[in-house]
Design a protein around this motif. Structure first.
Motif, PDB file in Angstrom:
ATOM      1  N   LEU A  21       0.807  -1.217   0.000  1.00 41.00           N
ATOM      2  CA  LEU A  21       0.000   0.000   0.000  1.00 41.00           C
ATOM      3  C   LEU A  21       0.839   1.265   0.000  1.00 41.00           C
ATOM      4  N   LYS A  22       2.142   1.103  -0.014  1.00 37.25           N
ATOM      5  CA  LYS A  22       3.009   2.281   0.030  1.00 37.25           C
ATOM      6  C   LYS A  22       3.152   2.937  -1.339  1.00 37.25           C
ATOM      7  N   ARG A  23       2.701   2.235  -2.360  1.00 32.86           N
ATOM      8  CA  ARG A  23       2.851   2.790  -3.706  1.00 32.86           C
ATOM      9  C   ARG A  23       1.863   3.933  -3.917  1.00 32.86           C
ATOM     10  N   ILE A  24       2.237   4.863  -4.780  1.00 36.18           N
ATOM     11  CA  ILE A  24       1.359   6.019  -4.973  1.00 36.18           C
ATOM     12  C   ILE A  24       0.696   6.027  -6.350  1.00 36.18           C
ATOM     13  N   THR A  25       0.829   4.912  -7.080  1.00 32.67           N
ATOM     14  CA  THR A  25       0.183   4.799  -8.387  1.00 32.67           C
ATOM     15  C   THR A  25      -1.137   4.051  -8.240  1.00 32.67           C
ATOM     16  N   ARG A  26      -1.924   4.055  -9.298  1.00 33.86           N
ATOM     17  CA  ARG A  26      -3.225   3.389  -9.249  1.00 33.86           C
ATOM     18  C   ARG A  26      -3.196   2.023  -9.946  1.00 33.86           C
ATOM     19  N   HIS A  27      -2.105   1.689 -10.568  1.00 33.90           N
ATOM     20  CA  HIS A  27      -2.026   0.419 -11.290  1.00 33.90           C
ATOM     21  C   HIS A  27      -0.749  -0.328 -10.907  1.00 33.90           C
ATOM     22  N   GLY A  28      -0.672  -1.575 -11.333  1.00 32.33           N
ATOM     23  CA  GLY A  28       0.537  -2.368 -11.095  1.00 32.33           C
ATOM     24  C   GLY A  28       0.514  -3.102  -9.764  1.00 32.33           C
ATOM     25  N   PHE A  29      -0.678  -3.420  -9.264  1.00 30.96           N
ATOM     26  CA  PHE A  29      -0.781  -4.100  -7.977  1.00 30.96           C
ATOM     27  C   PHE A  29      -0.962  -5.616  -8.105  1.00 30.96           C
ATOM     28  N   THR A  60      -4.128   6.289   1.611  1.00 35.01           N
ATOM     29  CA  THR A  60      -5.279   6.133   0.714  1.00 35.01           C
ATOM     30  C   THR A  60      -5.593   7.405  -0.072  1.00 35.01           C
ATOM     31  N   SER A  61      -4.695   8.400  -0.012  1.00 33.41           N
ATOM     32  CA  SER A  61      -5.007   9.657  -0.702  1.00 33.41           C
ATOM     33  C   SER A  61      -4.211   9.961  -1.981  1.00 33.41           C
ATOM     34  N   PRO A  62      -2.998   9.413  -2.204  1.00 34.15           N
ATOM     35  CA  PRO A  62      -2.225   9.895  -3.364  1.00 34.15           C
ATOM     36  C   PRO A  62      -2.947   9.709  -4.697  1.00 34.15           C
ATOM     37  N   GLN A  63      -3.602   8.557  -4.867  1.00 37.34           N
ATOM     38  CA  GLN A  63      -4.293   8.307  -6.143  1.00 37.34           C
ATOM     39  C   GLN A  63      -5.514   9.216  -6.293  1.00 37.34           C
ATOM     40  N   ALA A  64      -6.096   9.633  -5.151  1.00 38.15           N
ATOM     41  CA  ALA A  64      -7.244  10.550  -5.205  1.00 38.15           C
ATOM     42  C   ALA A  64      -6.798  11.938  -5.669  1.00 38.15           C
ATOM     43  N   GLU A  78      -8.686   0.482  -1.182  1.00 39.55           N
ATOM     44  CA  GLU A  78      -9.202   0.227  -2.532  1.00 39.55           C
ATOM     45  C   GLU A  78      -8.174  -0.552  -3.345  1.00 39.55           C
ATOM     46  N   HIS A  79      -6.944  -0.576  -2.826  1.00 38.97           N
ATOM     47  CA  HIS A  79      -5.873  -1.356  -3.458  1.00 38.97           C
ATOM     48  C   HIS A  79      -6.297  -2.811  -3.650  1.00 38.97           C
ATOM     49  N   ALA A  80      -7.188  -3.307  -2.790  1.00 43.54           N
ATOM     50  CA  ALA A  80      -7.673  -4.683  -2.922  1.00 43.54           C
ATOM     51  C   ALA A  80      -8.415  -4.844  -4.251  1.00 43.54           C
ATOM     52  N   VAL A  81      -9.224  -3.842  -4.576  1.00 42.99           N
ATOM     53  CA  VAL A  81      -9.966  -3.880  -5.843  1.00 42.99           C
ATOM     54  C   VAL A  81      -8.998  -3.705  -7.021  1.00 42.99           C
ATOM     55  N   TRP A  82      -8.081  -2.773  -6.875  1.00 45.74           N
ATOM     56  CA  TRP A  82      -7.106  -2.550  -7.967  1.00 45.74           C
ATOM     57  C   TRP A  82      -6.283  -3.813  -8.219  1.00 45.74           C
ATOM     58  N   ALA A  86     -18.163  -7.563   2.248  1.00 40.88           N
ATOM     59  CA  ALA A  86     -18.060  -6.457   3.201  1.00 40.88           C
ATOM     60  C   ALA A  86     -18.491  -5.173   2.496  1.00 40.88           C
ATOM     61  N   ASP A  87     -19.151  -4.286   3.251  1.00 46.37           N
ATOM     62  CA  ASP A  87     -19.757  -3.082   2.666  1.00 46.37           C
ATOM     63  C   ASP A  87     -18.755  -2.186   1.929  1.00 46.37           C
ATOM     64  N   ILE A  88     -17.620  -1.907   2.573  1.00 45.12           N
ATOM     65  CA  ILE A  88     -16.683  -0.949   1.965  1.00 45.12           C
ATOM     66  C   ILE A  88     -16.077  -1.547   0.700  1.00 45.12           C
ATOM     67  N   PHE A  89     -15.718  -2.834   0.754  1.00 42.97           N
ATOM     68  CA  PHE A  89     -15.153  -3.500  -0.418  1.00 42.97           C
ATOM     69  C   PHE A  89     -16.142  -3.449  -1.587  1.00 42.97           C
ATOM     70  N   ARG A  90     -17.399  -3.736  -1.293  1.00 38.24           N
ATOM     71  CA  ARG A  90     -18.408  -3.743  -2.358  1.00 38.24           C
ATOM     72  C   ARG A  90     -18.554  -2.345  -2.962  1.00 38.24           C
ATOM     73  N   GLY A  91     -18.522  -1.330  -2.085  1.00 34.77           N
ATOM     74  CA  GLY A  91     -18.609   0.055  -2.563  1.00 34.77           C
ATOM     75  C   GLY A  91     -17.431   0.406  -3.457  1.00 34.77           C
ATOM     76  N   ASN A  92     -16.236   0.059  -3.005  1.00 34.07           N
ATOM     77  CA  ASN A  92     -15.029   0.348  -3.790  1.00 34.07           C
ATOM     78  C   ASN A  92     -15.077  -0.341  -5.148  1.00 34.07           C
ATOM     79  N   SER A  93     -15.557  -1.574  -5.169  1.00 34.19           N
ATOM     80  CA  SER A  93     -15.638  -2.335  -6.422  1.00 34.19           C
ATOM     81  C   SER A  93     -16.543  -1.628  -7.423  1.00 34.19           C
ATOM     82  N   GLY A  94     -17.674  -1.166  -6.908  1.00 33.12           N
ATOM     83  CA  GLY A  94     -18.643  -0.479  -7.771  1.00 33.12           C
ATOM     84  C   GLY A  94     -18.070   0.769  -8.409  1.00 33.12           C
ATOM     85  N   LYS A  95     -17.180   1.443  -7.678  1.00 32.42           N
ATOM     86  CA  LYS A  95     -16.574   2.672  -8.216  1.00 32.42           C
ATOM     87  C   LYS A  95     -15.591   2.359  -9.342  1.00 32.42           C
ATOM     88  N   GLN A  96     -14.973   1.167  -9.269  1.00 38.16           N
ATOM     89  CA  GLN A  96     -13.888   0.840 -10.194  1.00 38.16           C
ATOM     90  C   GLN A  96     -14.320  -0.031 -11.365  1.00 38.16           C
TER      91      GLN A  96
END
Lengths: 195, 469
Positions: free
Chosen positions: A30-38, B36-40, A78-82, A98-108
């Motif tokens: 989770l230390k990465r700052i990108t949105r892909h490559g997980f 949880t904020s950098p990508q946002a 959200e890294h779990a979904v990514w 779980a509620d938050i996971f399901r919400g995150n999935s829907g966004k992505q």
């Protein structure tokens, strides 16, 4: 976000309940700052075991994950979904998310399809007996089919609409900026400010 | 028909309600941190959007930070890059950030209540599932994902469907030596890790009213461990007294208006909950976990369960897997489980009362030979307060390490980790496989049990120390 209507792919049977987000992707990633490559972080502890389902040759190239109840519990990452999407998953099927996971999935754009545990067991059996079986998930009809087995699934109707249209939530909300402004004008003065 | 506390707070924040759409909910306070904020922020930049309400947003550095040598650069380059990203992003978008070294720095869920930013009747979100903590004030506090962080930054709202409500009524008084942590662990074991899914929990009853604000925060903090996105406790005099005088608390006429409003929030007598669970506080005793999810817990006086104790096939398999991972044998007394490391801290139990409770047990005693004990205050302010009371000396004389503020060993994101196979008694919130470091084994406990365990070397309560040492 890409539009989601029908997806057909092979499935991975994950025979585990309470698959928490620390298992889906450990904190170290989770230390990465990108949105892909997980994809390398997905189930990284379990993937060290050569018998883990995703390590089996017959389950390469899968895109539908079939899991036990309470999938995605724990952290809001959200890294779990990514990680699931980067690995190639388009759909996760479980009897309970779980509620938050399901919400995150829907966004992505990752579809979380809710079915009875008996349907999960049936899908596990079908996939384990014939891993090459195509699993089709039809979001319009809310139906999953695999080797003659058919089951309805549940999904939030608004999320379903957004997935099918491929719409961005923020853009939708910003259409109502006048209503946000009107609400702000009425907020009580005792509400705290950070600065 | 009357409304519940959750329904009242929800209704008061609806910006827009339309058929077939989720409610658009206004967010009073948005807490952010480095993970949880950098990508946002990248998303905002890509779309050319700004932060709508920088005055309702705050940032701090907590998950990645080391708890020693904080005056030196962060050794792990990836952690350092994530902290640097937060500093760049908050500066660019105009958000106040409590950096490492700032006296306001600390775990995000500790700093907002202590500065008075958390008040009753608010909607509070953060890209962290333990945002449920803030429900202790009678607010809706919810963990959100990074897409939602971006949404709140851009619009100060979130589209959400209303939740069902569940009352958890705790009747009677907690026996001496039983804390809010024991109570919430017992509740999670009762309703299960999925029991609260889709609900906002409301804790109520005599035992809840008797809790301090800090005890209430521990309860609400772990609501997510029961699957509930939020847990709440109705505000009362205890709440008002806690908030009064803090720097972000209202003053003068605003204070009077705020209290008058807060008094309208408790659930109406005729409010109907979708579900109710009743707990008898008088029957509880110190409670710990033996497995790999927070619902796998038992009284300290019990034995490790066997897969055969469960009728449900899913539970049987889960128990078998958990015992294998935890290297435990069914039937062994939980009190005989030998512990390598004791961790006191986290957003669950890293507040001053938690440190006082641990220090009271440790005072004048030594931790067991070979035991490692870390005490990590939840914020710089908690640290300074503890030092003013001399608690740091109590910990040091007992043989424990006294650290700087941060999330520390609650999650394996910073240098404080378990080694493979190492077993901890931890006051944190999650005992998932590898949560405190790959291969690590976690038992969740209260601060008092953690301290007694450090002294005896096996899972213990302060009552076990009587007559020994």
């Amino acid at each position: 976000m890409d539009k989601f209507t029908v997806h057909t792919g092979t499935g991975a049977p994950l025979r585990a309940s309470n698959v928490d987000t620390d298992q889906i992707i450990p904190a170290e990633y989770l230390k990465r700052i990108t949105r892909h490559g997980f994809e390398d972080g997905l189930f990284s502890a379990w993937r060290k075991d050569e018998n883990f389902v995703l390590n089996k040759p017959e389950h390469q190239g899968v895109s539908v994950l079939v899991a036990g109840p309470d999938f995605g519990t724990g952290s809001s990452r959200e890294h779990a979904v990514w990680a699931l999407m980067d690995y190639g998953f388009k759909v996760v099927i479980s009897s309970r998310f779980a509620d938050i996971f399901r919400g995150n999935s829907g966004k992505q754009g990752l579809l979380t399809a809710v079915v009875d545990q008996s349907a999960v067991e049936q899908l596990w059996k079908i996939i384990e007996e014939a891993p090459e079986t195509p699993v089709t998930v039809d979001l319009a009809e809310q139906i999953i089919t695999a080797a003659g087995f058919t089951t309805k699934f549940e999904v939030d109707s608004y999320v379903r609409w957004r997935l099918m249209e491929g719409l961005d939530d923020i853009g939708l909300t910003l259409k109502h900026v006048d209503e946000i402004e009107a609400f702000e004008a009425k907020r009580p003065s005792f509400k705290p400010k950070t600065v | 028909m009357g409304r519940t506390l959750a329904q009242k707070v929800w209704d008061d924040h609806v910006v827009r309600r339309a058929e077939g759409e989720p409610d658009l909910l206004y967010i009073d306070l948005h807490l952010t941190h480095e993970v949880t904020s950098p990508q946002a922020f990248d998303g905002l930049r890509a779309a050319g959007r700004s932060v709508r309400r920088t005055d309702l947003t705050i940032a701090t550095e907590d998950h990645n930070v080391p708890t020693t040598d904080i005056d030196k650069p962060i050794a792990d380059p990836i952690s350092r890059a994530q902290i640097d990203a937060l500093r760049v992003n908050t500066a660019e978008f105009g958000i106040e950030n409590y950096e490492l070294g700032n006296k306001e720095q600390g775990i995000v869920h500790i700093i907002a209540p202590q500065s008075g930013l958390t008040q009753p009747g608010m909607t509070i979100v953060c890209g962290d599932s333990h945002t449920s903590t803030h429900g202790a004030f009678g607010s809706i506090g919810m963990g959100i994902g990074t897409s939602e962080v971006e949404h709140v930054l851009a619009t100060q709202t979130l589209p959400l469907n209303p939740f069902k409500t569940m009352a958890i009524t705790v009747n009677g008084k907690l026996p001496a030596g039983v804390t809010s942590k024991d109570l919430i662990l017992a509740i999670i074991a009762e309703i299960g890790t999925g029991g609260g899914q889709g609900y906002i929990l409301e804790y109520r009853g005599e035992a809840i009213r008797a809790l301090s604000m800090e005890g209430r925060m521990t309860m609400c903090n772990m609501s997510i461990e029961a699957g509930a996105r939020a847990g709440m406790i109705a505000p009362d005099e205890t709440t008002y007294e806690y908030v009064r005088g803090r720097e972000h608390a209202p003053t003068g006429a605003d204070w009077d208006a705020a209290v008058a409003y807060w008094k309208t929030l408790p659930s109406d007598a005729d409010a109907v909950f979708d579900k109710e669970v009743i707990i008898d506080a008088t029957k509880l005793s110190p409670f710990v976990t033996w497995g790999t999810n927070p619902g796998q817990g038992a009284p300290l006086s019990a034995t490790v369960p066997s897969p055969d104790d469960f009728t449900d096939e899913v539970d049987k398999v889960a128990t078998e897997k958990a015992l294998a991972y935890m290297d435990l044998t069914a039937g062994m007394p939980i009190r005989d489980i030998k512990i390598d490391t004791v961790f006191i801290g986290s957003c669950t139990n890293g507040r001053i009362e938690d440190l006082r409770a641990a220090a009271e047990v440790l005072k004048g005693k030594k931790i067991a030979d070979g035991m490692r004990m870390m005490v990590v205050p939840g914020s710089v302010r908690v640290r300074l307060e503890a030092m003013a009371e001399g608690l740091d000396k109590v910990f040091a004389e007992a043989g424990a390490e006294w650290r700087e503020a941060g999330c520390s060993m609650c999650l394996g994101m910073n240098p404080d980790k378990l080694s493979p196979g190492e077993r901890s008694a931890s006051t944190s919130n999650r005992n998932f496989e590898g949560r405190q470091g790959p291969g690590g084994r976690t038992h969740l406990v209260s601060p008092a049990v953690a301290a007694a365990t450090a002294i005896r070397g096996t899972l213990s309560s302060p009552a076990d120390l009587v007559g020994s040492n």
